[in-house]
Design an enzyme around this catalytic site. Structure first.
Site, PDB file in Angstrom:
ATOM      1  CD  GLU A  29      -3.096   1.168   1.899  1.00 48.51           C
ATOM      2  OE1 GLU A  29      -3.741   0.115   1.973  1.00 48.51           O
ATOM      3  OE2 GLU A  29      -3.371   2.208   2.503  1.00 48.51           O
ATOM      4  CB  CYS A  78      -1.932   5.963   2.509  1.00 48.23           C
ATOM      5  SG  CYS A  78      -3.013   4.943   3.504  1.00 48.23           S
TER       6      CYS A  78
HETATM    7  P1  NAD Z   1       9.460   4.514   3.267  1.00 50.29           P
HETATM    8  O1  NAD Z   1       8.901   3.719   2.157  1.00 50.29           O
HETATM    9  O2  NAD Z   1      10.873   4.959   3.145  1.00 50.29           O
HETATM   10  O3  NAD Z   1       9.363   3.709   4.656  1.00 50.29           O
HETATM   11  C1  NAD Z   1       8.294   2.841   5.017  1.00 50.29           C
HETATM   12  C2  NAD Z   1       8.869   1.624   5.734  1.00 50.29           C
HETATM   13  O4  NAD Z   1       9.727   0.921   4.854  1.00 50.29           O
HETATM   14  C3  NAD Z   1       9.718   1.953   6.949  1.00 50.29           C
HETATM   15  O5  NAD Z   1       9.529   0.961   7.942  1.00 50.29           O
HETATM   16  C4  NAD Z   1      11.123   1.901   6.409  1.00 50.29           C
HETATM   17  O6  NAD Z   1      12.095   1.638   7.405  1.00 50.29           O
HETATM   18  C5  NAD Z   1      11.015   0.738   5.450  1.00 50.29           C
HETATM   19  N1  NAD Z   1      12.006   0.749   4.372  1.00 50.29           N
HETATM   20  C6  NAD Z   1      12.660   1.809   3.851  1.00 50.29           C
HETATM   21  N2  NAD Z   1      13.482   1.393   2.866  1.00 50.29           N
HETATM   22  C7  NAD Z   1      13.338   0.060   2.762  1.00 50.29           C
HETATM   23  C8  NAD Z   1      13.919  -0.934   1.909  1.00 50.29           C
HETATM   24  N3  NAD Z   1      14.800  -0.625   0.979  1.00 50.29           N
HETATM   25  N4  NAD Z   1      13.534  -2.213   2.071  1.00 50.29           N
HETATM   26  C9  NAD Z   1      12.603  -2.552   3.001  1.00 50.29           C
HETATM   27  N5  NAD Z   1      12.041  -1.665   3.843  1.00 50.29           N
HETATM   28  C10 NAD Z   1      12.397  -0.368   3.713  1.00 50.29           C
HETATM   29  O7  NAD Z   1       8.534   5.725   3.484  1.00 50.29           O
HETATM   30  P2  NAD Z   1       8.848   7.031   4.353  1.00 50.29           P
HETATM   31  O8  NAD Z   1      10.176   7.603   3.978  1.00 50.29           O
HETATM   32  O9  NAD Z   1       8.639   6.743   5.756  1.00 50.29           O
HETATM   33  O10 NAD Z   1       7.749   7.997   3.798  1.00 50.29           O
HETATM   34  C11 NAD Z   1       7.957   8.595   2.535  1.00 50.29           C
HETATM   35  C12 NAD Z   1       6.701   8.577   1.738  1.00 50.29           C
HETATM   36  O11 NAD Z   1       6.068   7.297   1.757  1.00 50.29           O
HETATM   37  C13 NAD Z   1       5.628   9.500   2.247  1.00 50.29           C
HETATM   38  O12 NAD Z   1       5.863  10.810   1.898  1.00 50.29           O
HETATM   39  C14 NAD Z   1       4.432   8.899   1.583  1.00 50.29           C
HETATM   40  O13 NAD Z   1       4.394   9.259   0.249  1.00 50.29           O
HETATM   41  C15 NAD Z   1       4.683   7.432   1.637  1.00 50.29           C
HETATM   42  N6  NAD Z   1       4.042   6.787   2.778  1.00 50.29           N
HETATM   43  C16 NAD Z   1       2.843   6.190   2.532  1.00 50.29           C
HETATM   44  C17 NAD Z   1       2.202   5.573   3.563  1.00 50.29           C
HETATM   45  C18 NAD Z   1       0.900   4.887   3.356  1.00 50.29           C
HETATM   46  O14 NAD Z   1       0.153   4.711   4.326  1.00 50.29           O
HETATM   47  N7  NAD Z   1       0.583   4.430   2.145  1.00 50.29           N
HETATM   48  C19 NAD Z   1       2.753   5.557   4.833  1.00 50.29           C
HETATM   49  C20 NAD Z   1       3.986   6.184   5.048  1.00 50.29           C
HETATM   50  C21 NAD Z   1       4.621   6.781   3.988  1.00 50.29           C
END
Ligand code: NAD
Length: 520
Positions: free
Chosen positions: A258, A292
């Site tokens: 998601e 989201c």
């Molecule tokens: P992100 O994708 O970097 O992080 C989300 C999760 O993924 C965290 O637990 C992070 O540690 C982990 N992660 C990061 N890189 C990874 C990798 N290479 N492999 C596996 N896991 C990894 O998102 P963010 O930096 O926290 O937020 C940035 C953007 O993400 C926001 O601006 C928004 O657009 C989106 N976001 C969406 C939702 C949603 O509910 N759909 C939630 C949070 C963020």
């Protein structure tokens, strides 16, 4: 009222120690978690090494063999106990969610309610969703087919900071009760909330090893999970989700993602302007827009535009912002300096390319380090970054339209397809809904009608993701179907004791007969 400077004392050190003990870590290293409400440090979180991730998978795999043998009745009872525990621990959960995410208490409550709803829902539906299912055999009476729902094994859950309780625990619950075990990595900014959820799972009777928590950077610890899990449930950015999908594709394991959205709201001719404006406030600014399914584009019919604009701006101007654990604050903080920078950049860039700020448009360092006012823009052009890119903050752009055909096209512009909202006459809204490319469409609501209805699948189309949480889809994603066929009387692929042409004649006759029945 809690004021800036007092948040670090809300969590007692003994309580922090109880929670952090649940992280699987042998490194002796820690990482500081601070509250975005004031910037104060809250706790030192143990960091997990790659060996710790391996150990978590070993323990989870070992536990899965016994866990998958427990009865559905036992699992259902644990879920109901969890439901009760979530509600009786409501206040601590609200504190933790607020301290780690910075959101207001009323928005934190949405998470607690969502987790309780999810626990009760799967407790009640589990048997129907997981019991073997009878299907049609080749020929009636000759083949008896049942479909089993077999757990995938160990599910990796990688959860974000914006909904630190529900996107971790509510997403993992159906995985657990389908007979899997879980290795979970919460976002580094919000691990305490997830740990409190893991603690409640144990208190509800789930064996300790079925839910493993590891902690560390996403590109290290998260990647290690993706490289070992039998299924991955990820919520976060589209960029990270795409990388995860590539690794999962190489390994041929399934995943649900998601991801981001640039969610539209349409205000139709004939809508009640005050109701639409009130709905838009919740839809755009829950969790300070870091949701989201939050609305970032608002299309209002020409006939209502001026009235809607003034009602909406009036309501947004009166929102109470603040850093407080009390219920009276309506809008909390952004999570981090990075999120504040993105919002500031999107507003400044839109203004530089001709947009007007109707309300908001500035940071509020007087309230806390990452506060930004709920902001409404008008006159945003395609040149502006926020025209198509997700802001993930308290920013919405108003646009005028004059035909329903046009607004469907406008709503479908861009690459995302997570959520949409339509305010106005229900019959017209229902007619338009299937034409909108979004996994959920909320009529006379922003997002909560579908998000709160946990029997309804939820997820994204296009680059907003793949797979669905909630409903039957939300639990079936964590299972493999296994078809079991029992053959009776005659073998189905041609009996050795009859000549092939006689067998073919018999089967041709039987197929012609079947054609006359409504059977599938
Ligand atoms: P992100 O994708 O970097 O992080 C989300 C999760 O993924 C965290 O637990 C992070 O540690 C982990 N992660 C990061 N890189 C990874 C990798 N290479 N492999 C596996 N896991 C990894 O998102 P963010 O930096 O926290 O937020 C940035 C953007 O993400 C926001 O601006 C928004 O657009 C989106 N976001 C969406 C939702 C949603 O509910 N759909 C939630 C949070 C963020």
């Amino acid at each position: 009222m809690t004021t800036v400077g007092t948040f670090s004392t809300v969590l007692r050190p003994e309580r922090v120690a109880e929670l952090t003990r649940l992280v699987r870590s042998t490194t002796g290293q820690t990482r500081t978690v601070s509250t975005p409400l004031s910037g104060e440090p809250l706790a030192e979180i143990p960091s997990s090494s790659l060996d710790d991730v391996d150990a978590a998978f070993d323990a989870a795999r070992g536990a899965q063999r016994t866990w998958s043998q427990t009865s559905l009745r036992e699992r259902s009872q644990m879920m109901l106990r969890l439901h009760d525990l979530v509600l009786s621990h409501r206040d601590e959960l609200l504190d933790l969610i607020q301290l780690e995410s910075g959101k207001s208490r009323q928005h934190a409550f949405d998470e607690v309610a969502h987790l309780a709803l999810t626990a009760r829902y799967y407790a009640r539906r589990l048997r129907r969703q997981l019991s073997p299912d009878r299907r049609s055999g080749v020929l009636p009476g000759l083949t008896r087919i049942t479909v089993n729902r077999v757990p995938k094994g160990v599910v990796g859950i990688i959860s974000p900071w914006n909904y630190p309780l529900t996107m971790a625990i509510a997403d993992g619950l159906p995985a657990l009760v389908a007979g899997n075990t879980v290795v979970h990595k919460p976002d580094s900014q919000s691990p305490l909330t997830a740990l409190a959820g893991a603690e409640l799972l144990r208190a509800a009777g789930f064996p300790a090893d079925v839910w493993q928590v590891v902690s560390g950077p996403g590109n290290v610890v998260g990647t290690a999970i993706v490289e070992q899990a039998d299924y991955i449930c990820f919520t976060g950015s589209t960029a990270t989700g795409t990388g995860i999908a590539k690794i999962a594709a190489e390994r041929l394991v399934g995943y649900s993602l998601e991801l981001g959205g640039k969610n539209p709201m349409i205000v139709l001719p004939g809508a009640d302007v005050e109701k639409a404006a009130a709905g838009a406030v919740t839809a755009c600014f829950s969790s300070a827009g870091q949701l989201c399914v939050s609305i970032e584009r608002l299309y209002v019919h020409d006939s209502l535009y001026d009235a809607f604009r003034s009602a909406f701006v009036r309501r947004v101007s009166s929102l109470a912002l603040g850093a407080s654990l009390d219920w009276d604050v309506e809008i909390g903080s952004l999570i981090s300096a990075g999120q504040l920078e993105t919002v500031t950049k999107h507003v400044d860039d839109a203004v530089a390319s001709g947009a007007t700020v109707l309300v908001g448009g500035r940071a509020r360092p007087d309230l806390g380090p990452y506060f930004y006012e709920p902001t409404v823009l008008e006159g945003v052009t395609p040149a502006a970054q926020c025209f198509e890119d997700e802001t993930f903050g308290p920013l919405v752009s108003l646009y005028r339209y004059d035909s329903v055909e046009d607004v469907v096209e406008l709503a479908n512009a861009g690459e995302y397809g997570l959520n949409a909202s339509i305010f106005g006459p229900v019959s017209l809204a229902r007619e338009i809904a299937p034409r909108i490319k979004a996994g959920t469409v909320n009529i006379n609501e922003g997002f909560a009608a579908t998000f709160g209805s946990v029997d309804a699948p939820m997820g994204g189309m296009r680059t907003s993701g793949t797979g669905r949480r909630q409903g039957d889809e939300g639990i079936h994603r964590y299972t493999e179907t296994q078809s079991v066929g029992v053959q009776r009387l005659l073998p189905v692929a041609g009996p050795a004791f009859v000549k092939p042409q006689i067998y073919a004649r018999f089967l041709t006759f039987a197929l012609r007969l079947l054609r006359r029945t409504p059977r599938a």
